[in-house]
Design a protein around this motif. Structure first.
Motif, PDB file in Angstrom:
ATOM      1  N   SER A   1      -2.759   9.099  16.182  1.00 29.02           N
ATOM      2  CA  SER A   1      -3.057   9.541  14.812  1.00 29.02           C
ATOM      3  C   SER A   1      -3.836   8.493  14.032  1.00 29.02           C
ATOM      4  CB  SER A   1      -1.806   9.991  14.053  1.00 29.02           C
ATOM      5  OG  SER A   1      -0.749   9.121  14.254  1.00 29.02           O
TER       6      SER A   1
ATOM      7  N   ALA B  57      -7.302   9.354  12.303  1.00 26.50           N
ATOM      8  CA  ALA B  57      -7.559   9.017  10.902  1.00 26.50           C
ATOM      9  C   ALA B  57      -8.927   8.353  10.763  1.00 26.50           C
ATOM     10  CB  ALA B  57      -6.454   8.099  10.374  1.00 26.50           C
TER      11      ALA B  57
ATOM     12  N   THR C 101      -6.688   9.838   0.330  1.00 33.19           N
ATOM     13  CA  THR C 101      -7.849   9.059  -0.101  1.00 33.19           C
ATOM     14  C   THR C 101      -9.114   9.901  -0.122  1.00 33.19           C
ATOM     15  OG1 THR C 101      -6.865   7.144   0.984  1.00 33.19           O
ATOM     16  CG2 THR C 101      -9.155   6.928   0.298  1.00 33.19           C
ATOM     17  N   LEU C 102      -9.277  10.752   0.888  1.00 36.53           N
ATOM     18  CA  LEU C 102     -10.541  11.485   1.025  1.00 36.53           C
ATOM     19  C   LEU C 102     -10.648  12.657   0.052  1.00 36.53           C
ATOM     20  CD1 LEU C 102     -11.078  11.525   4.910  1.00 36.53           C
ATOM     21  CD2 LEU C 102     -11.783   9.812   3.232  1.00 36.53           C
TER      22      LEU C 102
ATOM     23  N   LEU D 208       4.021  -1.005   3.639  1.00 35.65           N
ATOM     24  CA  LEU D 208       2.784  -1.570   4.188  1.00 35.65           C
ATOM     25  C   LEU D 208       2.269  -2.709   3.330  1.00 35.65           C
ATOM     26  CD1 LEU D 208       0.876   1.693   5.145  1.00 35.65           C
ATOM     27  CD2 LEU D 208       1.835   0.006   6.723  1.00 35.65           C
TER      28      LEU D 208
ATOM     29  N   LEU E 119      -2.135   9.140   4.575  1.00 35.40           N
ATOM     30  CA  LEU E 119      -2.851   8.149   3.767  1.00 35.40           C
ATOM     31  C   LEU E 119      -4.333   8.505   3.671  1.00 35.40           C
ATOM     32  CD1 LEU E 119      -1.066   5.021   5.249  1.00 35.40           C
ATOM     33  CD2 LEU E 119      -1.149   5.522   2.807  1.00 35.40           C
ATOM     34  N   THR E 120      -4.884   8.966   4.789  1.00 35.16           N
ATOM     35  CA  THR E 120      -6.306   9.320   4.824  1.00 35.16           C
ATOM     36  C   THR E 120      -6.588  10.548   3.964  1.00 35.16           C
ATOM     37  OG1 THR E 120      -6.532   8.368   7.031  1.00 35.16           O
ATOM     38  CG2 THR E 120      -8.221   9.941   6.366  1.00 35.16           C
TER      39      THR E 120
ATOM     40  N   ILE F 119      -2.509   0.564  12.054  1.00 34.77           N
ATOM     41  CA  ILE F 119      -2.355   1.111  10.696  1.00 34.77           C
ATOM     42  C   ILE F 119      -3.150   0.265   9.705  1.00 34.77           C
ATOM     43  CG2 ILE F 119      -0.178  -0.164  10.215  1.00 34.77           C
ATOM     44  CD1 ILE F 119      -1.102   3.373   8.940  1.00 34.77           C
ATOM     45  N   TYR F 120      -3.246  -1.027   9.991  1.00 39.92           N
ATOM     46  CA  TYR F 120      -4.031  -1.918   9.144  1.00 39.92           C
ATOM     47  C   TYR F 120      -5.520  -1.534   9.185  1.00 39.92           C
ATOM     48  CZ  TYR F 120      -6.714  -6.163   8.294  1.00 39.92           C
ATOM     49  OH  TYR F 120      -7.652  -7.047   7.877  1.00 39.92           O
TER      50      TYR F 120
ATOM     51  N   THR G 292       3.936   5.320   6.473  1.00 40.78           N
ATOM     52  CA  THR G 292       2.992   4.657   7.385  1.00 40.78           C
ATOM     53  C   THR G 292       2.208   5.716   8.154  1.00 40.78           C
ATOM     54  OG1 THR G 292       4.649   4.551   9.131  1.00 40.78           O
ATOM     55  CG2 THR G 292       4.465   2.623   7.706  1.00 40.78           C
ATOM     56  N   ASN G 293       2.231   6.956   7.654  1.00 41.52           N
ATOM     57  CA  ASN G 293       1.506   8.038   8.320  1.00 41.52           C
ATOM     58  C   ASN G 293       0.007   7.896   8.036  1.00 41.52           C
ATOM     59  OD1 ASN G 293       0.160  10.500   8.771  1.00 41.52           O
ATOM     60  ND2 ASN G 293       2.092  11.621   8.692  1.00 41.52           N
ATOM     61  N   PRO G 294      -0.789   7.562   9.052  1.00 39.84           N
ATOM     62  CA  PRO G 294      -2.215   7.290   8.820  1.00 39.84           C
ATOM     63  C   PRO G 294      -2.988   8.512   8.340  1.00 39.84           C
ATOM     64  CG  PRO G 294      -1.728   7.287  11.179  1.00 39.84           C
ATOM     65  CD  PRO G 294      -0.411   7.396  10.475  1.00 39.84           C
ATOM     66  N   LEU G 295      -2.583   9.698   8.808  1.00 36.82           N
ATOM     67  CA  LEU G 295      -3.326  10.895   8.418  1.00 36.82           C
ATOM     68  C   LEU G 295      -3.017  11.296   6.975  1.00 36.82           C
ATOM     69  CD1 LEU G 295      -2.961  12.718  11.821  1.00 36.82           C
ATOM     70  CD2 LEU G 295      -5.085  11.806  10.839  1.00 36.82           C
TER      71      LEU G 295
ATOM     72  N   VAL H  45      -6.652   1.388   9.594  1.00 32.80           N
ATOM     73  CA  VAL H  45      -6.771   2.589   8.757  1.00 32.80           C
ATOM     74  C   VAL H  45      -6.799   2.209   7.271  1.00 32.80           C
ATOM     75  CG1 VAL H  45      -5.651   4.763   8.070  1.00 32.80           C
ATOM     76  CG2 VAL H  45      -5.635   4.050  10.482  1.00 32.80           C
TER      77      VAL H  45
ATOM     78  N   GLU I 221       0.862  -1.183   0.000  1.00 34.13           N
ATOM     79  CA  GLU I 221       0.000   0.000   0.000  1.00 34.13           C
ATOM     80  C   GLU I 221       0.901   1.236   0.000  1.00 34.13           C
ATOM     81  OE1 GLU I 221      -3.134  -0.729  -0.391  1.00 34.13           O
ATOM     82  OE2 GLU I 221      -2.676  -2.841  -0.060  1.00 34.13           O
TER      83      GLU I 221
ATOM     84  N   LEU J 188      -9.819   2.744   4.569  1.00 28.87           N
ATOM     85  CA  LEU J 188      -9.669   3.563   3.353  1.00 28.87           C
ATOM     86  C   LEU J 188     -10.085   2.766   2.119  1.00 28.87           C
ATOM     87  CD1 LEU J 188      -6.314   5.389   4.185  1.00 28.87           C
ATOM     88  CD2 LEU J 188      -8.620   6.380   4.139  1.00 28.87           C
TER      89      LEU J 188
ATOM     90  N   ARG K 142      -0.557  -5.971   3.560  1.00 27.52           N
ATOM     91  CA  ARG K 142      -1.685  -6.431   4.375  1.00 27.52           C
ATOM     92  C   ARG K 142      -1.623  -7.923   4.707  1.00 27.52           C
ATOM     93  NH1 ARG K 142      -6.258  -5.352   0.576  1.00 27.52           N
ATOM     94  NH2 ARG K 142      -7.778  -5.549   2.253  1.00 27.52           N
TER      95      ARG K 142
ATOM     96  N   PHE L 114     -13.742   2.685   2.191  1.00 28.96           N
ATOM     97  CA  PHE L 114     -14.287   4.004   1.825  1.00 28.96           C
ATOM     98  C   PHE L 114     -14.403   4.156   0.311  1.00 28.96           C
ATOM     99  CE2 PHE L 114     -13.960   8.466   0.687  1.00 28.96           C
ATOM    100  CZ  PHE L 114     -14.898   9.045   1.513  1.00 28.96           C
TER     101      PHE L 114
END
Lengths: 214, 214
Positions: B194, B198, A82-83, A148, A78-79, B152-153, A73-76, B155, A20, B159, A150, B162
């Motif tokens: 974070s 997220a 996407t958004l 990342l 990545l978010t 993180i997974y 690996t920064n979740p925010l 998140v 990812e 996504l 899965r 989403f």
């Protein structure tokens, strides 16, 4: 630490696994775009990406034959990618390519092959292009980069589901079983050989222990 | 590399996060046991584990006041420990404690506090003990240890869910929404600040864009 090379092993990517990432690319009129996209590691110096036709990323890669794979690996971050569109000041330019300021590593990829296909699923069919690309240059900002994947989480989730099969009525257990099968699909698509094998063993154990599930 | 100390930061564990590990422990008659268990990092030198009463692990820890936390990302080892008892030759003895031969790092934990509670969920109630323990010694077998955290997974999965909300009928989308809410629970239980944020942002975006979902 900044270390330049073009071997994907230096950022922890293994052949056959899908990671990812955030792909950044440039439009014909110079607009920078970033989108979360799975990147398949084809070999130590080659990746492939499956991109929906009609997307900005598709248009940009088709036009320039270049894209950047950002590993984070920064979740925010990545978010945000996407958004919606991220602000222009999240990027900088590296040898003509748009790169995210914040990432653990990135690499410049040059398209060497394109193939069209139609992705079919339960919701319809979508035309995609598979871009195969050569890694031209990797830049590491962290000593250790954790791309990342899965796969191991698919295993962990399945094991948690497995322990819950002991309790509950048939319908509950049937739903849990379907979740394990979903994780099996994830492992088969993105995981390593031993993650795929782990899922097989879990499913075998389920079939042996709970003969009513299907 | 073997490095000994008692600071959980050296194995990548952060205060407030819960990690998937394998706990090994010794019975009163010397039998070695291993079970996959979530370990909460309470501080740099303290962890807490929630253990079901009646389990081997519970009996062993209650009896000896010691347990070993093994950190591994080996999917087959995690699977074997969940599906059944592992062979005795998977262990070795380290200062009187049973340790898995294969792990990226492990640490010896000494119980300093016990608390009983009853875990309630939709399937009934189960008595548990919370053991708080002091980290006595960490041994690293890998330079870089990546403890497994599902945050993180959660998140990433959310996504992916989403982006799928755009397609499908109401029932499909409602099911996807429930999966995001499940991932929100995971992030809140095991994740970093974070990662929790997220998930909040993802749920807000869902509510804004799809007002029919609940």
């Amino acid at each position: 630490m900044i270390m330049k090379n073009n071997n994907l092993k230096t950022v922890g990517m293994e052949k056959g696994q899908l990671y990812e990432t955030i792909i950044s690319s440039l439009s014909a009129n110079g607009r920078k775009n970033a989108a979360p996209i799975g990147v398949l590691c084809k070999s130590e110096e080659e990746v492939a990406v499956y991109i929906y036709q009609g997307s900005h990323t598709h248009k940009n890669i088709s036009n320039s034959d270049y894209f950047v794979v950002n590993l984070t690996t920064n979740p925010l971050l990545l978010t945000e990618c996407t958004l919606g569109d991220i602000p222009a000041d999240y990027f900088y330019e590296f040898k003509g390519n748009p790169v995210l300021k914040e990432n653990d590593a990135f690499f410049i990829s040059r398209v060497i092959k394109k193939k069209e296909l139609v992705h079919e699923n339960e919701l319809g069919s979508s035309p995609m292009t598979v871009f195969t690309a050569k890694v031209e240059e990797i830049v590491k900002n962290e000593d250790v980069v954790r791309p990342l994947n899965r796969g191991i989480y698919a295993v962990i989730e399945s094991l948690i589901h497995f322990t819950r099969l002991e309790i509950g009525d048939f319908e509950t257990r049937q739903n849990i079983y379907l979740k394990i099968k979903e994780m099996d699909r994830v492992a088969r698509r993105v995981g390593s050989a031993s993650e795929k094998k782990a899922l097989q063993e879990i499913l075998e154990a389920v079939h042996e222990k709970y003969k009513d599930l299907e």
